[in-house]
Design an enzyme around this catalytic site. Structure first.
Site, PDB file in Angstrom:
ATOM      1  N   CYS A  28       0.822  -1.212   0.000  1.00 48.78           N
ATOM      2  CA  CYS A  28       0.000   0.000   0.000  1.00 48.78           C
ATOM      3  C   CYS A  28       0.854   1.260   0.000  1.00 48.78           C
ATOM      4  CB  CYS A  28      -0.961   0.003   1.187  1.00 48.78           C
ATOM      5  SG  CYS A  28      -2.510  -0.851   0.830  1.00 48.78           S
ATOM      6  N   GLY A  33     -11.902   3.321  -9.091  1.00 45.18           N
ATOM      7  CA  GLY A  33     -10.764   2.550  -9.552  1.00 45.18           C
ATOM      8  C   GLY A  33      -9.655   2.518  -8.536  1.00 45.18           C
TER       9      GLY A  33
END
Length: 694
Positions: free
Chosen positions: A358, A481
């Site tokens: 991440c 997205g």
């Protein structure tokens, strides 16, 4: 590639006609000039502006053809703008073709000589006039050069009509014969008008928010920087240097080039800018259209064949300097490196190591800034929307029932992120259309190279703007997205569609005697491979992009109207691979006709030169399942195209024999000009289900 219709330097944006604004750090403007008195000639289709000179031959030929045919004459069979020398075809006409060149400066005088020589060489009855409001031709030239030009005009029968300014263009016969009306009330009836007056600023400069001089051109310092002291440089005819009287002539634009390049480097290095010192005298060589030229230099003049040879040598030497179009990065790319766009972004980021997981997500500020510029409309049929920044999109099952899901993405293959965004959306949407469904919405998947916040924001904005254009065009929404950082720019979409109770198209319903229709030409990967090496001609690239931007939406609608047997889209596995999937699913075989398969312009030449996609060897593993009617077929371009992976390729449709011709005609009428019947379905055979014929 688009028309720059506006320029907003304060916020560093170029406004474009058919795509979103483009951000810049430093800009250079050099869009030239147009002939003056535009208010007189611009609205008349049979008045030919000398600019752009690159298209003048074609435009003159078209106008000449119109005039000659209106007179009951003809042009020889060899004529036409398609030939390599369109102005050499013979003219047969019962009447004289009257041509007026308005503007007796260097350009107009040279054009008058050239057109008279060309028309005479084509055995045309022609009358050429040179018109100008001044009382003398070649303003600014030495008396000797003017005298020689005057003598040559008289010898050639070119009438110099001087001292009368054109005030109006009228038509004595609608849209055919123009009449030049002069400021003293007199007039001149002609057949073709060529406008070559002194330079005037292009009208679009009205929308360029920069200081201008009294003549309407953009005002610059001697350093070529705008007087507004913004990071904008202006060159060529577009610029007027404050305090200098520099003629609008190409020789000055050429001399400004090195100064511009040097000052761009100096700007980035925070160094003082270098002034441009325009030369006071220069060699002038005017071709008289007969392999002679008039030379004017420091008061010396001559009119001779040797002067033309000198001009020809200088011109060819200059042009030859710009014939190698290979970029310096070509060697790096051949070695497997990233594209210049990715390389540029990465080279500006100092970090030696980037986080993964991440930690590799694109910064929130980048995402927020790009989406704010994008101005995504709220999607109907959802209970959450992109503007609320929720973790996921929630669909209203009554309003948006999802029947079809697909995902597709790829690394960027062009350095234009807006076009890449359009192609990525069309490529992903094609899977939905190939199932006979209507797109509902999509989630974007974007990997950005490392870079500054400003660069990443602009790149993401351009990508999503391109995708949003195609989604909006087919009635689909951008739902959200995910973005992350990576080694290279990668773009794709996860797409959802609905069938509204209709049966989906599948690959498995082909029946013997069905015909196979291909909606788009093959060859995208080969042309893109050549494009990376700067070996793909410009017109081939233009055609390639146009074909790739053809949506499969209308093809799917037409296929639904005709009740087709089966369908798929032709993408990465190539025509052979995708057709074999259909044959396996249907339990049949097929025969393809290579001569019927449409190919992109340039594919045959580039394939023969050895350009191939890196995926082609894997696609060629399907060759073991192909059988050819003779060994010569394997060397034909159409055979090579069977294994060429397609990006944003067309559809392959199976339909009953008695409806195939009508479906093909309908596809052509609906915007697929190269749609063709390429083969027929046959009963099943063992081992090699796909036969290749000529």
């Amino acid at each position: 590639v688009d028309e720059a219709v506006g320029f907003e330097p304060a916020i560093r944006r170029v406004l474009l006609a058919d795509r979103p604004p483009l951000r810049f750090d430093v800009a250079s403007i050099g869009i030239g000039s147009v002939p003056g008195q535009r208010e007189i000639w611009a609205a008349h289709s049979n008045v030919l502006s000398i600019k752009p000179i690159a298209t003048f031959r074609e435009r003159f030929e078209q106008q000449l053809r119109s005039v000659v045919e209106a007179q009951g004459g003809t042009l020889s069979a060899s004529q036409g703008i398609e030939t390599s020398s369109p102005l050499r075809s013979q003219v047969t006409s019962p009447k004289t073709v009257r041509v007026a060149v308005v503007g007796a400066g260097a350009g107009g005088t040279e054009v008058a000589f050239g057109l008279e020589a060309q028309l005479r060489g084509r055995h045309a009855l022609a009358e050429v006039s040179l018109v100008d409001g001044k009382t003398e031709i070649l303003d600014g030239y030495a008396p000797g050069a003017i005298h020689r030009a005057r003598d040559e005009l008289a010898r050639r029968g070119i009438a110099a009509r001087l001292g009368k300014r054109v005030a109006e263009v009228r038509h004595s016969h609608p849209d055919v014969v123009p009449t030049l009306v002069f400021d003293d009330g007199s007039h001149l009836v002609v057949d073709i008008v060529v406008w070559a007056t002194a330079a005037a600023p292009p009208p679009v400069l009205d929308h360029y928010w920069l200081p201008k001089t009294d003549d309407g051109f953009l005002a610059v310092h001697p350093t070529l920087q705008t007087t507004a002291d913004l990071p904008v440089f202006v060159v060529g005819d577009t610029a007027s240097i404050v305090g200098e009287q520099v003629p609008k002539a190409g020789v000055y634009a050429v001399r400004e080039g090195p100064v511009l390049w040097d000052n761009l480097q100096r700007w980035f290095a925070n160094k003082n800018l270098r002034p441009f010192d325009p030369q006071r005298r220069f060699l002038s060589l005017l071709s008289t259209g007969d392999e002679r030229a008039i030379l004017d230099y420091h008061g010396f003049s001559a009119h001779a064949r040797w002067a033309w040879r000198l001009k020809d040598h200088i011109d060819r030497k200059f042009m030859w300097m710009y014939q190698d179009y290979r970029p310096r990065a070509a060697i790096h790319r051949r070695a497997g490196g990233v594209s210049p766009l990715n390389q540029s972004l990465q080279s500006r980021h100092p970090s030696a190591m980037r986080c993964t997981g991440c930690g590799s997500k694109v910064a929130a500020d980048v995402l927020r800034s790009a989406l704010e510029r994008l101005n995504v409309p709220r999607a109907s049929g959802t209970t959450t929307a992109l503007d609320r920044r929720d973790d996921a999109v929630v669909l209203d099952r009554q309003a948006s029932p999802v029947d079809v899901l697909s995902v597709d993405f790829f690394p960027a293959f062009l350095d234009d992120p807006y076009l890449v965004g359009r192609f990525a959306a069309l490529h992903a949407l094609s899977d939905v259309w190939a199932m006979g469904a209507d797109p509902l919405g999509a989630l974007a998947l974007v990997t950005l190279p490392a870079g500054s916040q400003v660069q990443q924001t602009e790149l993401l904005y351009q990508i999503l703007a391109g995708g949003l254009r195609e989604l909006t065009a087919c009635g689909a929404a951008l739902w959200g997205g995910h973005t992350t950082e990576g080694a290279e720019l990668t773009v794709g979409y996860s797409v959802a569609g609905k069938l509204d109770g209709r049966n989906p198209f599948t690959k498995g319903n082909l029946r013997p005697a069905d015909r196979l229709i291909l909606t788009k030409p093959l060859g995208t990967a080969t042309l893109l491979a050549a494009h990376r090496e700067c070996r793909c001609q410009a017109r081939w690239v233009d055609t390639l992009l146009a074909r790739m931007l053809e949506s499969n939406a209308e093809a799917a609608r037409v296929a639904r109207e005709f009740g087709v047997s089966a369908a798929t889209d032709v993408t990465g596995f190539g025509l052979a691979g995708h057709l074999l999937e259909m044959l396996d699913a249907s339990g049949v075989s097929a025969r393809l006709s290579l001569s019927a398969i449409p190919l992109l312009e340039g594919f045959a030449e580039l394939s023969e030169a050895g350009f191939r996609s890196s995926l082609e060897p894997a696609n060629r593993r399907a060759e073991s399942r192909l059988r050819t009617v003779n060994s010569d077929l394997a060397s034909q371009p159409g055979y090579q195209a069977l294994f060429d992976p397609q990006t944003s390729g067309g559809m392959l449709i199976g339909i009953a024999e008695d409806r195939a011709d009508e479906l093909c005609k309908r596809l052509v009428a609906r915007g697929y000009p190269l749609a063709s019947i390429v083969g027929a379905v046959q009963p099943a055979v063992d081992g090699q289900p796909l036969e290749i014929g000529d």
